[in-house]
Design an enzyme around this catalytic site. Structure first.
Site, PDB file in Angstrom:
ATOM      1  N   ARG A  59      19.679 -35.471 -15.798  1.00 31.10           N
ATOM      2  CA  ARG A  59      19.694 -35.864 -17.212  1.00 31.10           C
ATOM      3  C   ARG A  59      19.921 -37.360 -17.362  1.00 31.10           C
ATOM      4  NH1 ARG A  59      24.349 -32.892 -19.890  1.00 31.10           N
ATOM      5  NH2 ARG A  59      25.246 -32.383 -17.877  1.00 31.10           N
ATOM      6  N   SER A  94      23.963 -34.474 -24.663  1.00 33.42           N
ATOM      7  CA  SER A  94      23.741 -33.622 -23.491  1.00 33.42           C
ATOM      8  C   SER A  94      22.419 -33.934 -22.795  1.00 33.42           C
ATOM      9  CB  SER A  94      23.747 -32.146 -23.906  1.00 33.42           C
ATOM     10  OG  SER A  94      25.023 -31.791 -24.396  1.00 33.42           O
ATOM     11  N   GLU A 108      14.490 -27.500 -34.502  1.00 40.40           N
ATOM     12  CA  GLU A 108      13.568 -27.736 -33.387  1.00 40.40           C
ATOM     13  C   GLU A 108      12.106 -27.634 -33.817  1.00 40.40           C
ATOM     14  OE1 GLU A 108      16.155 -25.692 -33.366  1.00 40.40           O
ATOM     15  OE2 GLU A 108      17.526 -26.609 -31.924  1.00 40.40           O
ATOM     16  N   PHE A 111      15.893 -23.672 -26.442  1.00 39.28           N
ATOM     17  CA  PHE A 111      15.512 -23.952 -27.829  1.00 39.28           C
ATOM     18  C   PHE A 111      14.164 -24.675 -27.896  1.00 39.28           C
ATOM     19  CE2 PHE A 111      20.279 -24.535 -27.713  1.00 39.28           C
ATOM     20  CZ  PHE A 111      20.547 -23.224 -28.049  1.00 39.28           C
ATOM     21  N   HIS A 171      19.070 -28.491 -19.333  1.00 39.57           N
ATOM     22  CA  HIS A 171      19.776 -27.212 -19.419  1.00 39.57           C
ATOM     23  C   HIS A 171      18.860 -26.015 -19.191  1.00 39.57           C
ATOM     24  CE1 HIS A 171      22.726 -29.964 -20.897  1.00 39.57           C
ATOM     25  NE2 HIS A 171      23.633 -29.029 -21.050  1.00 39.57           N
ATOM     26  N   ASP A 176      28.001 -21.254 -20.473  1.00 40.96           N
ATOM     27  CA  ASP A 176      27.448 -20.928 -21.791  1.00 40.96           C
ATOM     28  C   ASP A 176      26.788 -19.550 -21.810  1.00 40.96           C
ATOM     29  OD1 ASP A 176      28.290 -23.043 -23.276  1.00 40.96           O
ATOM     30  OD2 ASP A 176      26.432 -24.203 -23.130  1.00 40.96           O
ATOM     31  N   ARG A 193      21.291 -28.649 -16.073  1.00 41.16           N
ATOM     32  CA  ARG A 193      22.458 -29.343 -16.571  1.00 41.16           C
ATOM     33  C   ARG A 193      23.291 -29.912 -15.431  1.00 41.16           C
ATOM     34  NH1 ARG A 193      27.597 -26.854 -16.740  1.00 41.16           N
ATOM     35  NH2 ARG A 193      29.119 -28.024 -17.966  1.00 41.16           N
TER      36      ARG A 193
END
Lengths: 291, 320
Positions: B12, B39, B60, B85, B111, B119, B169
């Site tokens: 990331r 994130s 989104e 998402f 992620h 999560d 992630r």
């Protein structure tokens, strides 16, 4: 670079933009005849919502928008997005009338091998954005509006939404975004013809009070008669002067407008007229009795 | 391998760094995010070029379609969120407004996969590669480590057309010190062997390398390929592996349905049929846990890869 753009725009006006309301009404009648002819030839399509938006589309392409049928990608053009992509027969008929492509090609709507696809598609000269899945047009407009503002370009971003399209959650995501970002270079028309695919909007999913909703989302809202050329034109011209807010012109219209047996008739949302109906509809439009 | 000896790096972070670099060179680049910019690390671009960064909030569908509009107006657009998402809430928008009209939008998801960790299943996207590779006109990239993520971000900026890139992630070890340069559509052979080829993508390329070392002690010589572009697949490399080793194991942090494994199987079946074993999640959702624990539990480990490779070599021998 930006100054040059402005000068260029003012020097070069590809289409006459001083047509009278009577001239616009005459052109809209021709467009309606083509909507009947082309959906009949295709054997399917969406005449109802094409007829309800025919006056708005005609006013846009024959008076309000800066555009050039001889040069569809002209850099100074305003951007038009048919968010209600199923009104393609109306859109294509207006584009053909404006000279983007021939009437012969228009009649190939929905035929295999034709550029004139069942829903608005960018292969067709003059079509800016491919549409057909409701709810996306205003977000596309947001993208154009952000980009043009970043680059200091003054062109207008215009979208035509359907009545039923207000059911889509994305329409409201986009509405909230446009107002928050103060995208005052956007003008939309909402073709409130009161009918969606399965029936009257008041019975399927009532969107009222529509103007209050758009106002609550931070838009400048104007309600007009969507079959009055004067009101269609004046509302647009007023929207150009609004600062800090996008404008939603909620146009009250009649589904199937101009053909007596198609007006307010749910059946003609997504059904083409047969041969007999076509003859009758064209006769009505010729006589001007249905308008 | 001792974890303490390996320097872990963030994919990331390298994505964010590449964006900032690109932004300084190209004023036409804009970046969008949907309220997860810290994130996804697009926040770095936002700090450097606030006028060209648009946080769209938790919307989104609007974000991805606004990205399409910006690209149609001539911008080079990167749009980011979590994989679940960014592809799951926006499939129709991507199909309609990006893939179909070939809009120049780079859809970059962080992620992805089980390694999201605590999560849980709602956030562990294991079907995104399948969704995206099923779309005509879409390019799909899964970089193996931080360095490749950085290179792939630059490569995507120079590539004209719709593209999807996904990474996880968790921090990951580098697959090699030097490595070959990333190019869209080109796989890289990290290790040459004779008995079986391990074709991996994403952070599991590292597990493939570890599995190859383990196999060596068992007398099995394994090739390892980093298939960092899933679409268009490097058919030449797959063909070569099938011919040279006669047995293939695919490894991905994704459902075994519709991912890298299926892409490789299609290529192998069409050109040079050899036994293929697919390693991925077995058509199941994930759960909460730490990244390493989850990868082990769901069979995405060097040990399981080595076992599958040995079995696949046996299958090859039985078929002869």
């Amino acid at each position: 670079m930006f100054a040059t753009n402005q000068v260029w725009n003012s020097l070069f006006e590809p289409l006459p933009r001083n047509r009278t309301y009577e001239e616009l009404e005459r052109i809209a009648r021709e467009v309606r005849k083509d909507i009947i002819r082309v959906t009949n030839a295709a054997g399917s399509g969406h005449p109802g919502g094409s007829l309800s938006s025919a006056d708005i589309l005609t006013a846009l392409y024959f008076r309000l928008l800066k555009h050039d049928p001889q040069n569809p990608k002209w850099d100074g053009r305003d951007i038009f997005i048919l968010s209600k992509g199923h009104a393609a027969p109306g859109y294509y008929s207006v584009l053909a009338e404006a000279g983007y492509f021939s009437k012969e090609e228009l009649m190939t709507l929905r035929k295999m091998g034709s550029r004139i696809q069942g829903h608005a598609h960018t292969d067709v000269p003059g079509v800016e954005v491919s549409t057909g899945s409701l709810g996306q047009g205003l977000s596309i407009a947001n993208g154009f509006a952000l980009s043009y503002r970043l680059d200091g370009r003054s062109q207008r971003i215009v979208a035509l939404l359907s009545d039923g399209e207000n059911d889509e959650g994305q329409t409201w995501e986009a509405a909230m975004f446009a107002a928050f970002r103060k995208l005052d270079n956007i003008t939309i028309y909402v073709d409130r013809n009161g009918i969606q695919n399965d029936g009257f909007t008041k019975d399927i999913l009532d969107t009222s009070p529509l103007e209050e909703k758009w106002r609550a989302f931070g838009w400048n809202v104007v309600v007009i008669d969507g079959h009055s050329m004067k009101q269609i034109v004046e509302a647009y011209e007023t929207s150009l002067k609004v600062k800090g807010k996008p404008t939603a012109i909620i146009a009250n219209t009649v589904k199937g407008k101009g053909v007596s047996f198609m007006e307010n008739n749910v059946a003609f949302h997504g059904k083409a007229p047969n041969k007999e109906e076509t003859v009758k509809a064209l006769a009505e439009l010729e006589a001007g009795s249905g308008s | 391998m001792s974890p303490a000896a390996v320097k872990m790096e963030s994919q990331r972070k390298e994505y964010g760094r590449a964006l900032v670099e690109l932004g300084s060179k190209n004023r036409n680049i804009v970046v969008l995010d949907a309220d997860l910019s810290v994130s996804t690390r697009t926040v770095e671009f936002g700090k450097a070029y606030p006028e060209r960064f648009f946080n769209c909030g938790v919307s989104e569908a609007n974000m991805i379609t606004t990205a399409a509009g910006l690209a149609m107006a001539g911008k080079l657009v990167f749009a980011s969120s979590f994989a679940v998402f960014l592809t799951g809430l926006t499939y129709n928008q991507i199909r309609q407004s990006i893939a179909y009209p070939k809009t120049n939008v780079k859809i970059v998801a962080s992620h992805a996969g089980l390694s999201v960790g605590p999560d849980g299943a709602t956030h562990q996207m294991l079907e995104d590669v399948g969704l995206m590779r099923g779309l005509p006109n879409m390019t799909v990239v899964v970089p193996a480590d931080a360095r490749e993520t950085y290179q792939a971000t630059h490569a995507l900026a120079s590539f004209n057309g719709p593209a999807y890139m996904r990474f996880g992630r968790a921090d990951v070890p580098p697959i090699s010190d030097e490595g070959s340069d990333f190019a869209i559509g080109r796989a890289s052979m990290l290790r040459e062997g004779a008995d079986v080829t391990l074709i991996g993508c994403g952070q599991l390329v590292q597990a493939c390398l570890a599995a190859a070392k383990q196999l060596e002690t068992e007398g099995i010589s394994a090739s390892v390929v980093n298939m960092s572009t899933i679409k268009p697949l490097d058919n030449g490399m797959v063909d070569r592996c099938a011919r040279d080793t006669g047995a293939i194991v695919t490894v991905e942090e994704h459902n075994i349905i519709n991912g890298l494994g299926d892409a490789v199987c299609s290529a192998v079946a069409a050109h040079y049929p050899v036994p293929v074993t697919k390693i991925g999640t077995m058509d199941t959702f994930g759960e909460s846990g730490e990244a390493g624990e989850l990868l082990a539990k769901y069979g995405l480990s060097a040990e399981k890869i080595a076992m599958a490779a040995a079995r696949t070599v046996d299958t090859k021998k039985r078929m002869r």
